[in-house]
Design a protein around this motif. Structure first.
Motif, mmCIF file in Angstrom:
data_model
loop_
_atom_site.group_PDB
_atom_site.id
_atom_site.type_symbol
_atom_site.label_atom_id
_atom_site.label_comp_id
_atom_site.label_asym_id
_atom_site.label_seq_id
_atom_site.Cartn_x
_atom_site.Cartn_y
_atom_site.Cartn_z
ATOM 1 N N MET A 212 0.944 -1.196 -0.049
ATOM 2 C CA MET A 212 -0.083 -0.063 -0.019
ATOM 3 C C MET A 212 1.017 1.262 -0.055
ATOM 4 O O MET A 212 0.351 2.132 -0.731
ATOM 5 C CB MET A 212 -1.017 0.003 1.414
ATOM 6 N N LEU B 4 -2.957 1.437 7.941
ATOM 7 C CA LEU B 4 -2.797 0.428 6.841
ATOM 8 C C LEU B 4 -1.428 0.378 6.232
ATOM 9 O O LEU B 4 -0.946 -0.728 5.733
ATOM 10 C CB LEU B 4 -3.641 0.807 5.768
ATOM 11 N N ARG C 128 -5.740 -4.383 9.660
ATOM 12 C CA ARG C 128 -6.143 -4.772 8.207
ATOM 13 C C ARG C 128 -7.178 -4.028 7.641
ATOM 14 O O ARG C 128 -8.276 -3.749 8.287
ATOM 15 C CB ARG C 128 -6.356 -6.359 8.108
ATOM 16 N N PRO C 129 -7.170 -3.613 6.466
ATOM 17 C CA PRO C 129 -8.117 -2.740 5.771
ATOM 18 C C PRO C 129 -9.251 -3.438 5.683
ATOM 19 O O PRO C 129 -9.511 -4.613 5.443
ATOM 20 C CB PRO C 129 -7.555 -2.089 4.735
ATOM 21 N N LYS D 161 -12.489 -4.280 3.237
ATOM 22 C CA LYS D 161 -12.612 -4.412 1.848
ATOM 23 C C LYS D 161 -12.910 -3.098 1.143
ATOM 24 O O LYS D 161 -12.340 -2.860 0.014
ATOM 25 C CB LYS D 161 -13.372 -5.749 1.358
ATOM 26 N N LEU E 6 -10.212 -0.785 1.014
ATOM 27 C CA LEU E 6 -9.144 -1.142 0.267
ATOM 28 C C LEU E 6 -9.441 -1.215 -1.303
ATOM 29 O O LEU E 6 -8.576 -0.652 -2.006
ATOM 30 C CB LEU E 6 -8.806 -2.801 0.489
ATOM 31 N N SER F 148 -4.901 -9.330 1.352
ATOM 32 C CA SER F 148 -5.478 -8.872 2.484
ATOM 33 C C SER F 148 -6.318 -9.921 3.230
ATOM 34 O O SER F 148 -6.604 -9.912 4.556
ATOM 35 C CB SER F 148 -6.386 -7.703 2.037
#
Length: 287
Positions: A19, A47, A53-54, A56, A59, A80
């Motif tokens: 990222m 992130l 964790r992002p 969905k 993301l 992810s």
């Protein structure tokens, strides 16, 4: 009850690095992304530095903003979805300290580990009785028998890395003090030393001892672990366990410094054959 913080995994670290790379290649700052997507800068920071964790939805928004094409987008989404996986963890280990869980997560995914120990036999080479003696004495007051059992079991389960299709490669260097200190009594220590003689001849294990006759050396300030991963996108990681707390280092200059220290210790240590002789002599002293 406070929310349990995100535990580090190799996949989460890899996702964070991806990222950062994508945003950099898009030529965008976090401020610009926050303005155009309404994703706040604190979330972006988390992130990009493996703090969580992002979702969905978040993301997908970021990948669209960065102009990521479908194939790469699908690969990142898959990464992810796996980022929280702690494949080694058992349900009854839920009470283990976060730092220990994080360390074992990295170790379970590592290709090779270089471990220097000044006072203890490396955890991956410990017998159950030796592990119990060190855990019982080393985790501090107020720890229950159940917690001791959990930590001992976790330490033993770590050794499954040697039974994988591609076993973990371990290069362990120990100070002679780790051989001479009688942990758990003579019988426990003798069993531990004999175990070292057995595992040291395995093709995936290299074991060296720094004899007392070597005098002062760069490892005397304390133990450390260097981890290397199969994926070339995963940089080496340094782990330090001290009275002040556990520390993970991944900055290039830190990794390089510990690489150099390990190389120095490797050159200073006795050869593998001479190291086995030192271990055998320690067995004789305990029997």
């Amino acid at each position: 009850m406070p929310t349990k913080r995100q535990l580090p995994t190799a996949r989460l670290r890899r996702l964070a690095r991806e990222m950062r790379r994508l945003r950099s290649e898009a030529g965008l700052t976090r401020e610009e992304i926050a303005a155009s997507t309404a994703i706040n800068q604190a979330t972006l920071y988390r992130l990009e530095y493996a703090k969580g964790r992002p979702q969905k939805r978040t993301l997908l928004t970021l990948l669209k903003e960065y102009g990521v094409e479908e194939a790469e987008r699908d690969a990142i989404l898959a990464l992810s979805s796996q980022a929280d996986e702690q494949g080694w963890l058992r349900p009854y280990h839920a009470d283990l300290p976060d730092e220990l869980v994080g360390y074992i997560s990295f170790e379970s995914e590592a290709r090779s580990v270089r471990n220097y120990e000044s006072l203890f036999i490396p955890g991956l080479l410990q017998t159950e009785d030796y592990a119990r003696a060190t855990v019982s004495r080393g985790v501090g007051p107020g720890v229950t028998a159940k917690q001791v059992d959990q930590r001992v079991q976790a330490r033993l389960e770590r050794q499954v890395v040697f039974t994988k299709d591609t076993p973990l490669e371990l290069w362990a260097i120990v100070d002679e003090a780790a051989l001479r200190r009688v942990v758990g009594g003579p019988a426990v220590m003798t069993e531990q030393l004999r175990h070292l003689l057995k595992v040291a001849v395995e093709p995936h294990v290299m074991l060296q001892v720094i004899p007392f006759s070597s005098g002062a050396h760069p490892g005397m300030p304390g133990s450390f672990v260097l981890m290397d991963f199969s994926d070339p996108e995963d940089p080496e990681l340094v782990y330090i366990d001290s009275m002040a707390g556990d520390l993970f280092l991944e900055a290039e200059e830190d990794v390089r410094r510990y690489d150099q220290i390990f190389d120095h210790l490797r050159a200073l240590a006795a050869s593998p054959d001479d190291s086995l002789n030192l271990i055998a002599s320690a067995v004789c002293e305990n029997t």
